[in-house]
Design an enzyme around this catalytic site. Structure first.
Site, PDB file in Angstrom:
ATOM      1  CE  LYS A  74      -3.901  -2.401   2.030  1.00  0.00           C
ATOM      2  NZ  LYS A  74      -4.846  -2.524   3.155  1.00  0.00           N
ATOM      3  N   GLY A 135      -1.055  -2.702  14.943  1.00  0.00           N
ATOM      4  CA  GLY A 135      -0.684  -2.750  13.533  1.00  0.00           C
ATOM      5  C   GLY A 135      -0.728  -1.369  12.913  1.00  0.00           C
ATOM      6  N   GLY A 137       0.628  -0.589   9.780  1.00  0.00           N
ATOM      7  CA  GLY A 137       0.942  -0.660   8.357  1.00  0.00           C
ATOM      8  C   GLY A 137      -0.063   0.119   7.524  1.00  0.00           C
TER       9      GLY A 137
END
Length: 267
Positions: A74, A135, A137
């Site tokens: 991404k 998380g 990310g």
């Protein structure tokens, strides 16, 4: 896989690494059919070292409608886009790419809107209490910004790479000066909503991202893993907690992604 594939079918690959866990076509292809679109999604395993070259080659495929991106592509997708939607500009990540008529890529992130709308629909959008986000990310970043935009007061963020969590906290504080954001793992004990935005749980036998016993008895869990019901979900459900899995997040972003891939004017 749709049964009526032909040369007129438009392709929407989903790029991932590793790719064996990807179940997205089970959601996207029925949605395409329901919208009357002769489109097909197929998973493609692309190593990060090959990502830019692969995207460049896919741009030469004449019946390509667009790209869907998942772990770990991404941020790299963001760097390849000449045009970015507002969420992509704000978060620095892209999960949806469209090749425009001039051969340039446009990109946008729909993870945040998918998460917020799914959380709202399932009664777990608890922005008045503390949120624990595990998380930081691509998906975690989009979710954090979407929650901040929904006026979440307190967000605790942890990641197995501490520097990534610190970077996201700094970005949130700059974009939303009034927010209380930190990297305190012990915040899980005060969280009204806990979110697993890691890849842990994609495969049976994965370690759990955190101990379900640490959560309050009135907390909720949103685990964004859509491929399967995770062990974390089971542990939280066994405690009587409200649990939401990843499929609703996909369901709530597909319509917006279809509009983007078609080039429809934003609402």
């Amino acid at each position: 896989m749709p049964a009526n594939l032909s040369g007129a079918t438009r392709l929407v690959p989903i790029l991932a690494h590793p790719v064996d866990h990807v179940r997205a076509p089970r959601f996207y292809n029925p949605a395409f059919a329901a919208a009357g679109l002769d489109w097909c999604q197929v998973p493609m395993g692309v190593h990060p070292d090959d990502f830019a070259a692969t995207v460049a080659q896919l741009a030469r495929v004449r019946n390509l409608q667009g790209l869907n991106l998942t772990i770990p592509h991404k941020a790299a997708a963001h760097a390849l886009c000449a045009r970015l939607g507002p969420e992509a500009r704000r978060t620095g990540v892209v999960n949806t790419m469209r090749l425009d008529a001039d051969g340039q890529w446009s990109g946008e992130s729909f993870d945040g809107v998918g998460f917020v709308e799914a959380a709202r629909a399932n009664g777990v959008l608890r922005t008045d209490g503390a949120v624990m986000l595990v998380g930081a990310g691509g998906a975690g970043t989009a979710i954090a910004f979407a929650l901040a935009a929904e006026r979440a007061r307190t967000i605790h963020i942890v990641d197995r790479e501490p520097g990534r969590a610190e970077q996201l906290v700094d970005a949130l504080r700059k974009a939303f000066p009034g927010i209380a954001a930190d990297t305190e793992a012990r915040g899980i004990g005060q969280a009204a909503l806990a979110i697993n935005a890691t890849s842990l749980g994609l495969h049976e036998g994965d370690a759990m991202p955190f101990d379900a016993a640490l959560l309050r008895t009135d907390a909720a869990l949103f685990d964004i893993v859509a491929a399967r019901d995770t062990e974390l979900m089971g542990a939280c459900a066994a405690r009587g907690l409200k649990v939401v899995g990843g499929k609703p997040m996909i369901d709530h972003q597909i319509a917006a992604q279809i509009a983007f891939w078609r080039g429809d004017p934003p609402h």
